[in-house]
Design a protein around this motif. Sequence first.
Motif, PDB file in Angstrom:
ATOM      1  N   ALA B  22       0.823  -1.222   0.000  1.00 52.77           N
ATOM      2  CA  ALA B  22       0.000   0.000   0.000  1.00 52.77           C
ATOM      3  C   ALA B  22       0.850   1.262   0.000  1.00 52.77           C
ATOM      4  O   ALA B  22       0.570   2.214  -0.734  1.00 52.77           O
ATOM      5  CB  ALA B  22      -0.953  -0.009   1.191  1.00 52.77           C
ATOM      6  N   GLU B  23       1.901   1.250   0.812  1.00 50.78           N
ATOM      7  CA  GLU B  23       2.710   2.474   0.888  1.00 50.78           C
ATOM      8  C   GLU B  23       3.448   2.745  -0.410  1.00 50.78           C
ATOM      9  O   GLU B  23       3.585   3.889  -0.832  1.00 50.78           O
ATOM     10  CB  GLU B  23       3.680   2.400   2.070  1.00 50.78           C
ATOM     11  N   ASP B  29       1.727   7.170  -6.438  1.00 54.44           N
ATOM     12  CA  ASP B  29       0.593   8.045  -6.744  1.00 54.44           C
ATOM     13  C   ASP B  29       0.838   9.483  -6.266  1.00 54.44           C
ATOM     14  O   ASP B  29       0.045  10.369  -6.552  1.00 54.44           O
ATOM     15  CB  ASP B  29      -0.672   7.479  -6.065  1.00 54.44           C
ATOM     16  N   SER B  30       1.942   9.720  -5.537  1.00 53.48           N
ATOM     17  CA  SER B  30       2.198  11.074  -5.020  1.00 53.48           C
ATOM     18  C   SER B  30       2.638  12.065  -6.087  1.00 53.48           C
ATOM     19  O   SER B  30       2.066  13.147  -6.168  1.00 53.48           O
ATOM     20  CB  SER B  30       3.216  11.029  -3.883  1.00 53.48           C
ATOM     21  N   PRO B  31       3.632  11.717  -6.921  1.00 53.60           N
ATOM     22  CA  PRO B  31       4.054  12.732  -7.901  1.00 53.60           C
ATOM     23  C   PRO B  31       3.051  12.986  -9.020  1.00 53.60           C
ATOM     24  O   PRO B  31       3.027  14.079  -9.572  1.00 53.60           O
ATOM     25  CB  PRO B  31       5.369  12.168  -8.454  1.00 53.60           C
ATOM     26  N   ILE B  32       2.228  12.010  -9.377  1.00 52.75           N
ATOM     27  CA  ILE B  32       1.352  12.211 -10.550  1.00 52.75           C
ATOM     28  C   ILE B  32      -0.134  12.047 -10.229  1.00 52.75           C
ATOM     29  O   ILE B  32      -0.979  12.241 -11.094  1.00 52.75           O
ATOM     30  CB  ILE B  32       1.739  11.259 -11.715  1.00 52.75           C
ATOM     31  N   GLY B  33      -0.478  11.687  -8.996  1.00 52.32           N
ATOM     32  CA  GLY B  33      -1.886  11.504  -8.647  1.00 52.32           C
ATOM     33  C   GLY B  33      -2.216  12.240  -7.368  1.00 52.32           C
ATOM     34  O   GLY B  33      -1.568  13.235  -7.045  1.00 52.32           O
ATOM     35  N   ASP B  34      -3.200  11.728  -6.627  1.00 47.64           N
ATOM     36  CA  ASP B  34      -3.555  12.428  -5.393  1.00 47.64           C
ATOM     37  C   ASP B  34      -3.176  11.641  -4.148  1.00 47.64           C
ATOM     38  O   ASP B  34      -3.768  11.821  -3.085  1.00 47.64           O
ATOM     39  CB  ASP B  34      -5.026  12.855  -5.380  1.00 47.64           C
ATOM     40  N   ALA B  35      -2.161  10.779  -4.290  1.00 49.25           N
ATOM     41  CA  ALA B  35      -1.501  10.153  -3.136  1.00 49.25           C
ATOM     42  C   ALA B  35      -2.440   9.344  -2.248  1.00 49.25           C
ATOM     43  O   ALA B  35      -2.328   9.382  -1.026  1.00 49.25           O
ATOM     44  CB  ALA B  35      -0.762  11.212  -2.304  1.00 49.25           C
ATOM     45  N   ASP B  36      -3.374   8.625  -2.881  1.00 45.33           N
ATOM     46  CA  ASP B  36      -4.264   7.807  -2.061  1.00 45.33           C
ATOM     47  C   ASP B  36      -4.494   6.407  -2.636  1.00 45.33           C
ATOM     48  O   ASP B  36      -5.330   5.669  -2.130  1.00 45.33           O
ATOM     49  CB  ASP B  36      -5.620   8.518  -1.870  1.00 45.33           C
ATOM     50  N   HIS B  37      -3.754   6.039  -3.699  1.00 45.27           N
ATOM     51  CA  HIS B  37      -4.052   4.770  -4.373  1.00 45.27           C
ATOM     52  C   HIS B  37      -3.883   3.576  -3.438  1.00 45.27           C
ATOM     53  O   HIS B  37      -4.727   2.681  -3.391  1.00 45.27           O
ATOM     54  CB  HIS B  37      -3.170   4.610  -5.616  1.00 45.27           C
ATOM     55  N   GLY B  38      -2.789   3.567  -2.658  1.00 44.79           N
ATOM     56  CA  GLY B  38      -2.536   2.447  -1.745  1.00 44.79           C
ATOM     57  C   GLY B  38      -3.577   2.366  -0.647  1.00 44.79           C
ATOM     58  O   GLY B  38      -4.131   1.292  -0.377  1.00 44.79           O
ATOM     59  N   SER B  39      -3.863   3.490  -0.011  1.00 44.80           N
ATOM     60  CA  SER B  39      -4.831   3.466   1.093  1.00 44.80           C
ATOM     61  C   SER B  39      -6.236   3.166   0.582  1.00 44.80           C
ATOM     62  O   SER B  39      -7.001   2.449   1.241  1.00 44.80           O
ATOM     63  CB  SER B  39      -4.793   4.775   1.881  1.00 44.80           C
ATOM     64  N   LEU B  41      -7.069   1.306  -2.118  1.00 48.46           N
ATOM     65  CA  LEU B  41      -7.168  -0.121  -2.472  1.00 48.46           C
ATOM     66  C   LEU B  41      -7.116  -1.007  -1.233  1.00 48.46           C
ATOM     67  O   LEU B  41      -7.773  -2.047  -1.166  1.00 48.46           O
ATOM     68  CB  LEU B  41      -6.058  -0.517  -3.443  1.00 48.46           C
ATOM     69  N   ARG B  42      -6.319  -0.580  -0.242  1.00 49.64           N
ATOM     70  CA  ARG B  42      -6.249  -1.354   1.001  1.00 49.64           C
ATOM     71  C   ARG B  42      -7.635  -1.394   1.664  1.00 49.64           C
ATOM     72  O   ARG B  42      -8.107  -2.455   2.078  1.00 49.64           O
ATOM     73  CB  ARG B  42      -5.226  -0.746   1.947  1.00 49.64           C
ATOM     74  N   ARG B  43      -8.306  -0.246   1.709  1.00 49.07           N
ATOM     75  CA  ARG B  43      -9.651  -0.191   2.291  1.00 49.07           C
ATOM     76  C   ARG B  43     -10.606  -1.102   1.505  1.00 49.07           C
ATOM     77  O   ARG B  43     -11.375  -1.866   2.074  1.00 49.07           O
ATOM     78  CB  ARG B  43     -10.156   1.261   2.275  1.00 49.07           C
ATOM     79  N   GLY B  44     -10.505  -1.031   0.166  1.00 54.50           N
ATOM     80  CA  GLY B  44     -11.398  -1.819  -0.682  1.00 54.50           C
ATOM     81  C   GLY B  44     -11.183  -3.316  -0.533  1.00 54.50           C
ATOM     82  O   GLY B  44     -12.146  -4.076  -0.336  1.00 54.50           O
TER      83      GLY B  44
END
Lengths: 136, 199
Positions: B22-23, B29-39, B41-44
């Motif tokens: 996840a981390e 996802d931090s440099p090109i997205g909104d820095a939440d992809h790992g968290s 997907l982990r929740r999902g």
Amino acid sequence: MSVEKLVGIVLVSHSAAVAASVAELATGLAGGGTTAPVAPAGGIEGGGFGTSAELISAAAAAVDRGAGVAVLTDLGSAVLTVKALLAEGDELPAGTRLVDAPFVEGAVAAVVTASTGADLAAVEAAAAEAYSYRKV
Amino acid sequence: MLDADFFRRWMTATTASVDREAERLTALDSPIGDADHGSNLRRGFTAVAATLEKEAPDTPGAVLMLAGRQLISTVGGASGPLYGTLLRRTGKALGDAAEVGEQELAQALRTGVDAVMQLGGAAPGDKTMIDALVPAVDALGESFAAARAAAEEGALATTPLQARKGRASYLGERSIGHQDPGATSSALLIAALAEAAGE
């Protein structure tokens, strides 16, 4: 068309504050008399930015008067989540439609139009027409 | 032949892998997205694992349909409806058979990937999860291990691309030089499939 059969409007944003404020603005600009039912579905449950399928389903159920529900979204996951829910078939009330429109201007046009008792196609057309209004 | 248990193992292995990575996904996802992809997907996938344990669906199709529904409900970002659609359409294509063959799975997964392309409007080369999923599905006819290798290669190959879909596309040329987080998580999903098959 009777007042009980107004088209409902759902406003889906990544932000709870944006969805609620746009709902307030659109309802306010719709003016006096009966206004169409509007429900915001912003952010994820428990706060935070994002899109919640549960909040969208609940909002659509809340504004459904049997005349259809127009859903307006901001961007990204809001659009994709509504499309995915529509594809599920039974997650949203019958006659729910994702309307392709700018979020703020489209919401105002949709709520004003729906409040006149117009049908879903007319509400959708009014919201989509907001794209053609150039500011410069 | 692959039974419901195989598909539950696939989902459990994905949950474990997403949890572990996840981390790294969020860092990508931090440099090109909104820095939440790992968290996200982990929740999902945590919700997927909990639901599969509680409801114990007994066909391959039912396992994937239920998992996909959970992802649409709980992820919160665009990866929710995208992965949700992938699993649901794949599950739907498998129907209600108690066991399915590897070729059937390959074909069903292709239906799922097509549905994702239609939902998101992305094509290969747009720097999205499609860049890992399409080569994986192409290689699945050969073996699970080949699919895993193809997905990993596809994810790595997103680095020099310019994003044309999603949040990263707003960055234009500045998206170049970063591996796509969605393609990376898709490679994890395919690696978990190979793991469930013991390959």
